[in-house]
Structure formats: C-alpha cells, structure tokens
Design a protein around this motif. Sequence first.
Motif, short mmCIF file in Angstrom:
data_model
loop_
_atom_site.label_atom_id
_atom_site.label_comp_id
_atom_site.label_asym_id
_atom_site.label_seq_id
_atom_site.Cartn_x
_atom_site.Cartn_y
_atom_site.Cartn_z
N PHE A 423 0.98 -1.02 0.01
CA PHE A 423 0.01 0.09 0.15
C PHE A 423 0.91 1.09 -0.01
O PHE A 423 1.85 1.29 0.73
N TYR A 424 0.83 2.20 -0.78
CA TYR A 424 1.34 3.37 -1.10
C TYR A 424 0.48 4.69 -1.29
O TYR A 424 -0.38 4.55 -2.30
N HIS A 425 0.30 5.41 -0.12
CA HIS A 425 -0.51 6.59 -0.23
C HIS A 425 -2.00 6.16 -0.33
O HIS A 425 -2.72 6.44 -1.33
N VAL A 426 -2.38 5.10 0.47
CA VAL A 426 -3.64 4.47 0.66
C VAL A 426 -4.18 5.14 1.69
O VAL A 426 -3.38 4.93 2.88
N GLY A 427 -5.18 5.97 2.14
CA GLY A 427 -5.81 6.48 3.38
C GLY A 427 -4.83 7.59 3.87
O GLY A 427 -4.42 7.78 4.90
N ASP A 428 -4.22 8.32 2.87
CA ASP A 428 -3.45 9.54 3.16
C ASP A 428 -3.97 10.75 3.10
O ASP A 428 -3.46 11.55 2.65
N GLY A 429 -5.33 10.84 3.12
CA GLY A 429 -6.08 12.07 3.03
C GLY A 429 -6.10 12.96 4.17
O GLY A 429 -6.80 14.13 4.48
N ASP A 430 -5.40 12.54 5.61
CA ASP A 430 -5.54 13.35 6.62
C ASP A 430 -7.04 13.59 6.93
O ASP A 430 -7.62 14.59 7.61
N ALA A 431 -8.10 12.49 6.53
CA ALA A 431 -9.41 12.64 6.66
C ALA A 431 -9.73 11.80 8.23
O ALA A 431 -9.01 10.98 8.64
#
Length: 534
Positions: A423-431
């Motif tokens: 996984f690379y930049h999955v769930g990376d939205g600071d959400a």
Amino acid sequence: MFNKLSTYLLVLCAALALASCSDPMDEITSLITGRNFSPTNFTAKVKNKTNVQLTWDGSSDADSYKIEVYAGDSLEFNASNLVQTIEGLTASSSPYMITGLDGETQYSFRIQAITSTDASRDSKWTGAVCKTDAEQIFYPLEESKVGAKWVTLSWPATYEAATITLTPSDGGTAITYSITADDIAHGTATIQGLTPETEYTAVMKRNNGKTRGTLTFTTGIDLADTDILVSPGDDIRTKIENAPAGYRLVIKPGTYRISSDTEGKAGAITINKNITLKGLRTSDHPVIQGRFALTDGASLALDQVNLDGSQNETTDHAITYAEAGKFNELTITNSEIHDFTKGFFYINVAALINTIDIENCMIYNIECAGGDCFDSRKGGYNTFNFIGNTMYNSANSRDVVRMDNASSKVSATPAITFDHNTFYHVGDGDASYRFFYVRFTGNTINFTNNIVVGFNNKRGFANQKTTAIPDFKNNFYYDCKNLQSLAEGNTETTITCYDTNGTTLNSNPFKDAVHADFTLINDEVTGGDPRWIK
C-alpha cells in the motif's frame, strides 16, 4: 633480623622512587611486533546468487592482502578444496567481489596481511564462510515462446546442464526433460506436453544435482467450445450480452469501450449470468473502459484485464450489485483496476456474495469521493480475500473497507483477509476515516505480511468497537500515522487498535514509488506484494 630486612626494603623503595622521578620512561607512541596484525571485520556476503562480496578492515603495516577460496568447506581450509587464490590486494580493494562460483555451494574464505620483503611478518589467517544461492541462467521468457501445450526455454549457449523439470502448481504430474548436446550448443530447449493455462516452475539441474536456473511461467489458452474469442473492433457489450451463461470471453490485446448513451464515454453493462472475461496474453492485457452491474445472482471473473474508469460517463464504483439476492463469486486476478472516482465495489442492496477474491492486481487512482473503496452498506459477504496486490493513490477521502451491519437483511459471517499487499498513499488524506470500518455482526479480520507507506487518516485501523481487532503479523510501516500509535496532535480518542508489533522502517523501502516501481530496496522487509521482491 626483622629490623635489618625492614631497613633494606625502605632503602630500596626510596631508591626506586628517586629513579622514577629523575629518569621518567619515554611515552610509547608505536608498537613493533613480530608479525602483522590480521585483518579485522572480515565478512562474506552473497550477491546476485553466485557472487560473494568480501569486506575487511586493513592492517596498518601490511603491504598487500592475500585471499584464498575453498569450495565445499567449513573453515577447515583443506588444500584439496582450494579453488582460487587472489594476491596483491590493498586495503582499498575492500569490498572485493568473488565471481564465477557454483550455486548452492558452501565456500570458506580466508585473508592474510602480507609484508612483501619479509614473509615471516605475514599475519595469521582470518576466515569467513557463506553459501551461494541457486544459479539463475535462464533468460527472461518472452510470451511468444510460450504456447498452450509447449514452452521454449533459453540460456547462454554452451552452458552445460543435464535436466529441466517442469512442475505444475496445481499438483499435477511433473515433466522431466533431458537436455541434449544440441540444446547446450544453442542454449535452447523446447518441451512439449504441457497443460494449457497452468502455472509451471521450470528447474534446470547439473549432473551433480545443483540448480542452474529457475523460472515460473503460465501456459497459454487452448480455446475450448465454451470460449469466445474477442478481437479489436468487436463490440464488447454485444459479445458479453450474447455469450451463454458459463462461457468465457478470451480477449485479444486492444482497447474495448462498453458503449453508453453519452457519445465518447464508457458506460455500465449488466451482468446477469456466470461469465469470465480473460485477457489472451499474460503481459499485454486488453483495456476495458466501463464498469459492471451485477443482477440475478451472477458470478463475474476478471483475469488479465485492464479495467479503466477514466472515460466513464458516471463516477460510480467499478462493480456494483444492483439487485438483492444471493451471489456466488466475484473473482478478479492478475488485472489492473484504476481511475474510478467513487470506489472499487458497492453493495447497497440486500445482496449476499459468498466469496470476493482480489489477487495479484494493481489498483490505483481509486479516489473514493462520495463512496468508500470496498463498500458494503445494505448487503454483505462471507469471505473477502485481498491477497498479493499493490494499491496506491487511493481511498484518501474515505474508508478503505466499509461494511455496515446489514445482518437484519442478509445472513453472513464476514471473514476479511489482507495478506502480502503493498500500500502506497492509501488512506493518506488526513481525513476522519479508517482502514477498516466494519460493523457487520461476527466479523473477523486478518492483516498480515503487508507494507504500508504513507497512511495518515485520523482514525487509524479502526475506531468502532464492532470492528474486530485485526490479527496483525509481520507488517511493515513507513511514514504512517495512527496505525502503530496515536500521532502527535491527533485528538481522536476512539481508535480501538494499533499494530504495536509491526516494524517501523527508517526509510522508504521502494525503488521509485513515484513512478509506480515498488521494487524493494530494503533486504530486511519480508512482506508486501511478492511481485516486487527481486
């Protein structure tokens, strides 16, 4: 007698004290020994299967270094095992590469510091030992060299070997081929009698049983009566709609657009039967522009296809369940799924899917704007296996896995397994979302052998008490927040689990992730999508 001895000792001590004050010893600034010190920190490490890299720290007085190599030896240095001597090396020669070694062989190495003018000053030997890996002399296999029932394997001409054994992964009977003198002269061997669409592992051996090469490949398609060949220019919608239930569409390389009512855009096609879409080639997948809606208990299998959502007339998920009922399987293997705005799959009706298998796929640019990535709201599934995939630049606005509690609508026992994924930049939205938002009664989750780089959604793995605590094992993390511990400044107090036993990496483990090359450059990482382990 005692008084005389005491007086003598006092006089002697005074004399020694006087001498030490008036005639101090010179400070020792150098040390001359009878021979050179042995080199220190001598190590041997296998590189590229059959090469060995030697390193050492030099001795200050040595003129050069001598190395001896012994095969089939364990620091015994038997003269009959000596295979190579290297002389005239200097301290700057470290690290030094030994090449031309046999595979699957234990070697002993020893090094000596040499004085060119006085052999009596040569140091004692220092030794190290290591075992080479199996050789790999097979050339990469071109697709044109693989048929449905045969394969042509190649290696450097004149390199000798005795046999090639082809073992099918399905447990079938292995084939052993005896290599001929002509094969060796040309560096090729053609082997017949293989089973179509079967993964084989070819192992080349010497007469002494040592491995010279290993290669894995999958045989081609032998069209059956239930196969329909699809060629560029064919209407993919018509082909799918006209195919009988249980048939397989074998699709040649090319771009196929599922027609829509909007000119120049791709639409959705309803799948109301059991059907398989399979690319003809293993390395040149057909591009299918559009999406699928499943009804009537349909099963869908996608294999070796590139499902492209960038031209779609809507922002919907790649696969939706459009009708309530029981569904058997959704299987997606060896494929690319990308550029869908809402997500990957969507279950917003009382549909129960028995098994969802997603394996060996590349999944990217699944934005998840207005929907979660793997999204189940009013239905459910019994098994969701997500294994051996690479997923990147996705699910940055919503949850990776969402499964609401629809147990009043469908009866399911959800078992979710995420294993050997990258996984690379999955769930990376600071959400304010999670990796797992799973609330269906009785769910279980396994999260094992994965690499996660660049996750920072605020609720980490989970923040719901109804989400099962995942079984964590052998996972690796870099530049992640809230997965192993609460990130500094995060005020979330509801996170329910952390992978406290996961390994935190000190640097990005990928070769060139920005350009989707996730080849591992960190030898200590043992997880992730196996395709990137070289």
